[in-house]
Design an enzyme around this catalytic site. Structure first.
Site, PDB file in Angstrom:
ATOM      1  N   GLY A  97      37.075  43.583  34.854  1.00 56.87           N
ATOM      2  CA  GLY A  97      37.847  44.280  35.882  1.00 56.87           C
ATOM      3  C   GLY A  97      38.919  45.142  35.242  1.00 56.87           C
ATOM      4  O   GLY A  97      39.337  44.895  34.106  1.00 56.87           O
ATOM      5  N   GLY A 145      34.812  40.542  34.911  1.00 55.20           N
ATOM      6  CA  GLY A 145      34.243  41.119  36.129  1.00 55.20           C
ATOM      7  C   GLY A 145      32.792  41.542  35.985  1.00 55.20           C
ATOM      8  O   GLY A 145      32.035  41.533  36.962  1.00 55.20           O
ATOM      9  N   GLU A 168      39.667  35.252  29.398  1.00 58.62           N
ATOM     10  CA  GLU A 168      40.866  35.364  30.249  1.00 58.62           C
ATOM     11  C   GLU A 168      42.052  34.509  29.807  1.00 58.62           C
ATOM     12  O   GLU A 168      43.204  34.877  30.093  1.00 58.62           O
ATOM     13  CB  GLU A 168      40.497  35.020  31.705  1.00 58.62           C
ATOM     14  CG  GLU A 168      39.664  36.074  32.408  1.00 58.62           C
ATOM     15  CD  GLU A 168      38.174  36.005  32.106  1.00 58.62           C
ATOM     16  OE1 GLU A 168      37.431  36.853  32.605  1.00 58.62           O
ATOM     17  OE2 GLU A 168      37.750  35.088  31.359  1.00 58.62           O
ATOM     18  N   ASP A 176      37.587  33.801  36.043  1.00 57.74           N
ATOM     19  CA  ASP A 176      37.379  33.857  37.493  1.00 57.74           C
ATOM     20  C   ASP A 176      35.972  34.334  37.838  1.00 57.74           C
ATOM     21  O   ASP A 176      35.020  33.980  37.158  1.00 57.74           O
ATOM     22  CB  ASP A 176      38.471  34.710  38.151  1.00 57.74           C
ATOM     23  CG  ASP A 176      38.443  36.169  37.708  1.00 57.74           C
ATOM     24  OD1 ASP A 176      37.947  36.455  36.610  1.00 57.74           O
ATOM     25  OD2 ASP A 176      38.934  37.044  38.467  1.00 57.74           O
TER      26      ASP A 176
END
Length: 385
Positions: A97, A145, A168, A176
Site C-alpha cells: 500500500g 497490500g 510491517e 495486515d
C-alpha cells in the site's frame, strides 16, 4: 488585409495554439492519473493491470476505488468467466500500500487512513469471496497490500522473480490485509516467523510455503495468460488444468533446496511461544547462526508492533477472514493514532536513515493494558462488509 490585421490574426492563432497545447497536457495528465490501474475485458476474462511501475505498483486509494466496483461487475457478468490480476513493468506485482501517502494525509488531519484501510480490507474480502475464478500473476515484488490483492484469490501464480514479504513490524505496523488469517494457517510456525521477522521468500519458495498455488517460468507467463484468455466459457477446472500444465512444465530451480526447510524445526520450536519475550529467549537458547540472525532482525523491529502481531496471529488462527479483517481494521486505526507507524515511514521511506526511534523502545515497556487498547472495538465505525 493590412499588416496590423495580419499580426492580430497571427497573435490569435498563437494563443489558440498555446491553448491547444495546454489542453493536450491536461488531457495527458488526466489520462495518466486514470491509468494507475487498467481494467479491460479480454477474451473470456476481466483483466486488472496495476499500472504504477515507477512506484513498484504501490496500491493507492484511487486504485482500490476503481478495482472494487469492476470486480463486482465482472462477478455478475455472465460473459466474464475468470478474473486475472497482474502488475506492469516487470519488477513488481505490487510492493504494498502507498503508506507514505497515508502517513502524510494523517499528519494533515485528512481521513484517508480510515478510508484506505476500510476500502482495502473490503476489497480483500471481495477477492476471497469472488464467485469467479481469480488468477493473480505474482511476478516480482509482492509485499503487504500486494499480498492482500493475491493471496485470498483462488489461484496465485509465482515465478522465479517473485519476492514475497510481510515487512510491517519494521515500519511500526502489523502484517495486515488478512495476514492474521492466512499466516497462522501456513505450515507449522512458518507464518509467525514470516510475520515477526519480515523474512523474504523468493521464487519457488513462495509456492513451497503455500503463498502461491502454482509456479511458472516468467518467460512463459505471457503465453499462459493468452491461453487462459482464449478458453471458451471455461469452468474453474479448465482454468486449473491450464495452470497445472504450465506448473508441471516448469523445471526451473526444481532441485534447489527450500530456504526455510532446513530451519523448520528451529522455527517451530522457537516461534511456538505465546509471548515475544519467550520467542526471543528460545532463539537465545538455540544459539545457532540462524537463531542469532533472527535475534538481530527482531531487535530492530517496533516492540509494540511485535506484540500486536503475535497476538493478531494467535487470535486470527481461530477466526474467519471477515472477523480477522475487522480486528485488523481496529488495529490499523489504533496504529494511525500512535507514534511508531509514522516514525517507521519517516525512517524507511522519507528520510531513509533506517534508524527509527520506537516508542516504547523496549518490549517490557509495552504493557498488557497498552496491547488491549489496540484491540478494542471501534463500535459503529467498525468494518462492515
Amino acid at each position: 488585409m493590412g499588416q496590423q490585421d495580419m499580426w492580430r490574426l497571427l497573435s490569435r492563432f498563437s494563443s489558440l495554439k498555446r491553448a491547444n497545447v495546454i489542453l493536450q497536457h491536461l488531457r495527458m495528465s488526466m489520462h495518466t492519473e486514470a491509468a494507475e490501474v487498467l481494467l479491460e475485458r479480454r477474451g473470456c476474462a476481466g483483466v486488472i493491470t496495476l499500472n504504477r511501475p515507477k512506484f513498484l505498483n504501490a496500491l493507492s486509494l484511487s486504485m482500490i476505488q476503481l478495482i472494487y466496483p469492476q470486480l463486482k461487475k465482472w462477478e455478475q457478468d455472465p460473459e466474464t468467466f475468470l478474473i486475472i490480476i497482474k502488475g506492469a513493468g516487470g519488477k513488481a506485482f505490487c510492493a504494498g500500500g502507498d503508506i507514505k501517502a497515508i502517513s502524510e494525509a494523517k499528519k494533515t488531519r485528512q481521513n484517508m487512513s480510515q478510508d484506505f484501510f476500510r476500502e482495502e480490507y473490503i476489497l480483500n474480502n471481495a477477492i476471497a469471496s469472488c464467485q469467479k475464478p481469480y488468477v493473480a500473476l505474482i511476478d516480482g515484488i509482492t509485499m503487504g497490500g500486494g499480498v492482500g490483492l493475491s493471496v485470498h484469490g483462488r489461484f496465485r501464480v509465482a515465478t522465479e522473480r517473485s519476492l514475497f514479504a510481510m515487512p510491517e513490524t519494521g515500519i511500526g505496523l502489523f502484517p495486515d490485509v488478512g495476514g492474521g488469517y492466512f499466516l497462522p494457517r501456513l505450515q507449522g510456525k512458518l507464518g509467525y516467523f514470516l510475520a515477526l521477522t519480515g523474512f523474504r521468500l523468493k521464487g519457488r519458495d513462495v509456492h513451497r510455503a503455500g503463498i502461491a498455488t502454482h509456479f511458472v517460468d516468467s518467460e512463459k507467463l505471457h503465453k499462459l495468460e493468452e491461453e487462459l484468455l482464449a478458453l471458451k466459457s471455461p469452468a474453474a477446472e479448465d482454468i486449473a488444468g491450464v495452470l497445472e500444465s504450465y506448473h508441471a512444465e516448469s523445471k526451473m530451480d526444481q532441485d534447489k533446496s527450500v530456504i526455510f526447510e532446513e530451519h523448520m524445526d528451529k522455527i517451530n520450536r522457537c516461534f511456538s511461544a505465546n509471548t515475544v519475550e519467550q520467542i526471543i529467549e528460545n532463539l537465545r537458547q538455540d544459539g545457532s547462526p540462524f537463531a542469532i540472525e533472527q535475534l538481530k532482525i527482531i531487535s530492530k523491529m517496533s516492540p509494540a508492533s511485535l506484540k500486536i502481531t503475535l497476538r493478531q496471529l494467535m487470535e486470527g488462527s481461530s477466526k474467519t477472514l471477515q472477523e480477522v479483517l475487522t480486528m485488523e481494521y481496529r488495529l490499523s486505526q489504533a496504529c494511525m493514532e500512535g507514534h511508531d507507524f509514522h516514525e517507521g515511514v519517516r525512517a524507511v521511506l522519507v528520510d531513509k536513515d533506517q534508524n527509527p526511534k520506537w516508542k516504547p523502545a523496549n518490549l517490557n515497556e509495552v504493557t498488557d493494558e497498552d496491547l488491549n487498547s489496540y484491540f478494542k472495538s471501534l463500535g459503529s465505525s467498525d468494518l462492515k462488509f
